[in-house]
Design a protein around this motif. Structure first.
Motif, PDB file in Angstrom:
ATOM      1  N   ALA A 136       0.828  -1.210   0.000  1.00 51.30           N
ATOM      2  CA  ALA A 136       0.000   0.000   0.000  1.00 51.30           C
ATOM      3  C   ALA A 136       0.861   1.258   0.000  1.00 51.30           C
ATOM      4  N   GLU A 137       1.988   1.239   0.731  1.00 50.53           N
ATOM      5  CA  GLU A 137       2.906   2.382   0.704  1.00 50.53           C
ATOM      6  C   GLU A 137       3.522   2.538  -0.685  1.00 50.53           C
TER       7      GLU A 137
ATOM      8  N   PRO B  51      -5.648   2.396   7.181  1.00 48.63           N
ATOM      9  CA  PRO B  51      -4.945   2.616   8.450  1.00 48.63           C
ATOM     10  C   PRO B  51      -3.503   2.114   8.444  1.00 48.63           C
ATOM     11  N   ALA B  52      -3.239   1.006   7.772  1.00 47.05           N
ATOM     12  CA  ALA B  52      -1.871   0.473   7.737  1.00 47.05           C
ATOM     13  C   ALA B  52      -0.910   1.461   7.071  1.00 47.05           C
ATOM     14  N   VAL B  53      -1.366   2.154   6.051  1.00 49.60           N
ATOM     15  CA  VAL B  53      -0.531   3.155   5.386  1.00 49.60           C
ATOM     16  C   VAL B  53      -0.369   4.366   6.292  1.00 49.60           C
TER      17      VAL B  53
ATOM     18  N   VAL C 141       4.250   7.737   5.465  1.00 44.84           N
ATOM     19  CA  VAL C 141       3.293   8.803   5.774  1.00 44.84           C
ATOM     20  C   VAL C 141       3.843   9.718   6.863  1.00 44.84           C
ATOM     21  N   ALA C 142       4.638   9.166   7.761  1.00 39.79           N
ATOM     22  CA  ALA C 142       5.233   9.992   8.813  1.00 39.79           C
ATOM     23  C   ALA C 142       6.112  11.090   8.221  1.00 39.79           C
ATOM     24  N   VAL C 143       6.646  10.859   7.031  1.00 42.44           N
ATOM     25  CA  VAL C 143       7.441  11.881   6.333  1.00 42.44           C
ATOM     26  C   VAL C 143       6.541  12.726   5.436  1.00 42.44           C
TER      27      VAL C 143
END
Length: 100
Positions: A30-31, A57-59, A65-67
């Motif tokens: 997914a990422e 939610p996993a992504v 996503v944190a970046v």
């Protein structure tokens, strides 16, 4: 002196890229799809925010996503720090989503 958000995004993108190259981090499927989608668009705050909307939610809990999430805020500003952060983020996206 406090680190700016743009400097933090640049640093975090560089660290994630180093982890990718060293095999310490591997994007989920997914990422990978998110990176593929974002790599093809305009790099502005609207594009980043719309790309992050409605992700599973996993992504949303992932390192990519944190970046990307703070990068949407950084993209709203102008300046050398912003340019450096977005360049580093594009290098990361190119590594995660290489051209077909």
């Amino acid at each position: 002196m406090a680190e700016s958000l743009a400097e933090a995004v640049r640093r975090d993108a560089a660290n994630l890229l180093a982890d990718l190259r060293q095999g310490a981090w591997q994007p989920s499927g997914a990422e990978q799809q998110l990176a593929d989608d974002l790599a093809r668009g305009q790099w502005d705050s609207h594009w980043l925010r719309s790309g992050l909307r409605d992700q599973p939610p996993a992504v949303m809990a992932g390192r990519l996503v944190a970046v990307l999430h703070p990068a949407a805020t950084v993209a709203e500003t102008a300046g050398a720090d912003t340019d450096a952060a977005l360049r580093q983020l594009r290098v990361l996206m190119d590594a995660v989503a290489p051209a077909l």
